[in-house]
Design a protein around this motif. Structure first.
Motif, short mmCIF file in Angstrom:
data_model
loop_
_atom_site.label_atom_id
_atom_site.label_comp_id
_atom_site.label_asym_id
_atom_site.label_seq_id
_atom_site.Cartn_x
_atom_site.Cartn_y
_atom_site.Cartn_z
N ILE A 1 -2.58 0.47 -21.81
CA ILE A 1 -3.56 -0.23 -22.65
C ILE A 1 -3.89 -0.07 -24.12
O ILE A 1 -3.91 0.99 -23.83
N ILE A 2 -3.20 -1.45 -24.51
CA ILE A 2 -3.01 -0.96 -26.22
C ILE A 2 -4.20 -2.46 -26.75
O ILE A 2 -4.35 -3.26 -26.14
N GLY A 3 -4.35 -2.61 -28.19
CA GLY A 3 -5.29 -2.93 -28.52
C GLY A 3 -6.15 -2.21 -29.72
O GLY A 3 -5.97 -1.17 -29.72
N THR A 4 -6.69 -3.08 -30.70
CA THR A 4 -7.03 -3.15 -32.03
C THR A 4 -8.46 -2.66 -31.56
O THR A 4 -8.91 -3.02 -30.22
N THR A 5 -8.90 -1.31 -32.29
CA THR A 5 -10.90 -1.30 -31.68
C THR A 5 -11.07 -1.57 -31.78
O THR A 5 -11.44 -2.80 -32.57
N GLY A 6 -12.33 -1.72 -30.91
CA GLY A 6 -13.39 -2.43 -30.21
C GLY A 6 -13.29 -3.70 -30.05
O GLY A 6 -13.71 -4.52 -29.36
N SER A 7 -11.86 -3.99 -28.51
CA SER A 7 -10.90 -4.21 -28.17
C SER A 7 -11.16 -4.42 -26.52
O SER A 7 -11.69 -4.65 -25.10
N GLY A 8 -11.70 -2.53 -26.43
CA GLY A 8 -12.28 -2.54 -25.51
C GLY A 8 -11.41 -1.85 -24.45
O GLY A 8 -11.37 -2.09 -23.26
N LYS A 9 -10.35 -1.61 -24.81
CA LYS A 9 -9.58 -0.96 -24.49
C LYS A 9 -10.11 0.91 -23.69
O LYS A 9 -9.86 0.43 -22.11
N SER A 10 -11.31 1.14 -23.97
CA SER A 10 -11.00 2.10 -22.80
C SER A 10 -11.91 1.59 -21.78
O SER A 10 -11.59 2.68 -20.57
N ILE B 1 -14.76 -10.75 -32.67
CA ILE B 1 -14.74 -10.62 -31.46
C ILE B 1 -15.26 -9.04 -30.76
O ILE B 1 -15.22 -7.95 -31.03
N ASN B 2 -14.03 -8.79 -31.47
CA ASN B 2 -13.20 -6.97 -32.13
C ASN B 2 -14.55 -6.19 -32.81
O ASN B 2 -14.95 -5.66 -32.88
N LEU B 3 -14.71 -7.66 -33.98
CA LEU B 3 -16.02 -6.44 -35.08
C LEU B 3 -16.79 -6.58 -34.39
O LEU B 3 -18.10 -5.28 -34.62
N TYR B 4 -17.38 -7.65 -33.75
CA TYR B 4 -18.96 -7.40 -32.88
C TYR B 4 -18.90 -6.24 -31.98
O TYR B 4 -19.41 -5.84 -31.66
N ARG B 5 -17.67 -6.43 -30.50
CA ARG B 5 -17.96 -5.16 -29.79
C ARG B 5 -18.10 -3.85 -30.71
O ARG B 5 -18.47 -3.00 -30.43
N LEU B 6 -16.99 -3.57 -31.91
CA LEU B 6 -17.44 -2.14 -32.83
C LEU B 6 -18.71 -2.49 -33.30
O LEU B 6 -19.36 -0.90 -33.29
N THR B 7 -19.11 -3.26 -34.08
CA THR B 7 -20.79 -3.02 -34.11
C THR B 7 -21.40 -2.13 -32.94
O THR B 7 -22.07 -1.63 -33.85
N PHE C 1 -14.88 0.79 -39.75
CA PHE C 1 -14.82 -0.65 -39.67
C PHE C 1 -13.18 -1.00 -40.49
O PHE C 1 -12.80 -1.91 -41.00
N ILE C 2 -13.75 -0.11 -41.72
CA ILE C 2 -13.02 -0.28 -42.97
C ILE C 2 -11.47 0.11 -41.80
O ILE C 2 -9.73 -0.96 -41.89
N TRP C 3 -11.15 0.65 -40.99
CA TRP C 3 -10.05 0.65 -40.05
C TRP C 3 -9.46 -0.72 -39.39
O TRP C 3 -8.57 -0.91 -39.20
N LEU C 4 -10.81 -0.93 -38.62
CA LEU C 4 -10.56 -2.55 -38.23
C LEU C 4 -9.94 -3.59 -39.07
O LEU C 4 -8.59 -3.95 -38.42
#
Length: 178
Positions: free
Chosen positions: A6-15, A93-99, A132-135
């Motif tokens: 499973i791949i995707g940028t941080t916050g995408s819900g991979k785990s 979406i990634n930003l919202y989930r990560l936050t 957040f900077i990483w994202l």
């Protein structure tokens, strides 16, 4: 579909998705971040990471779902993987989930991974090493990297599934047959 990444940028819900998929398909779940991170935010050496990944994959010989992808692990993982699922959601979406996730972890002080003492903190969240900077930095780079991975002639034996919304991902999971 027995060896899945499973791949995707941080916050995408991979785990979360990887755990759900592993459970539904009765496969072993392997969390790549847990293999990488040591106590106090120290990274495993490449040799140690490769060994831990090799052992985890070998111990799940009947099938696994690995969440995450580090560039240095691509050769090892692509040798065995039969399916790559890319959670490619819009940045917001990634930003919202990560936050939501990060603030929840800052408040709860919950350990991030089983094999390390790392926790989210307000200090870390506001530092130069902020997730957040990483994202912000990794989102466009990852899109290019994952598109190149899908188009790489060396990986044409792999089934790539490109999911572009949480709704599409939920439908995919719901319609999977064991």
């Amino acid at each position: 579909m027995k060896f899945i990444n499973i791949i995707g940028t941080t916050g995408s819900g991979k785990s979360t998705f990887a755990r759900q998929l592993a459970q539904k398909q009765q496969l072993q779940y392997i969390e790549l971040d847990n293999l990488l991170w040591l106590n106090d935010w120290q990274e495993s050496s490449n040799e140690a990471l490769f060994l831990k990944l090799k052992v985890a994959m070998k111990n799940a010989a009947t099938g696994w779902v690995i969440d995450g992808l580090y560039t240095r692990t691509i050769p090892m993982m692509m040798e065995k993987v039969d399916t790559v699922i890319w959670l490619d959601y819009p940045f917001y979406i990634n930003l919202y989930r990560l936050t939501k996730r990060t603030f929840g972890r800052v408040i709860s002080r919950k350990k991030l991974w089983e094999d390390s003492n790392n926790r989210e903190s307000l200090k870390l969240m506001l530092s130069k090493q902020s997730i957040f900077i990483w994202l912000i930095k990794s989102y466009p780079k990852n899109r290019k990297k994952y598109l190149a991975l899908m188009q790489n002639p060396d990986h044409q034996h792999i089934r790539f599934i490109h999911l572009t919304s949480p709704k599409q991902t939920r439908r995919f999971l719901a319609h999977l047959k064991v």
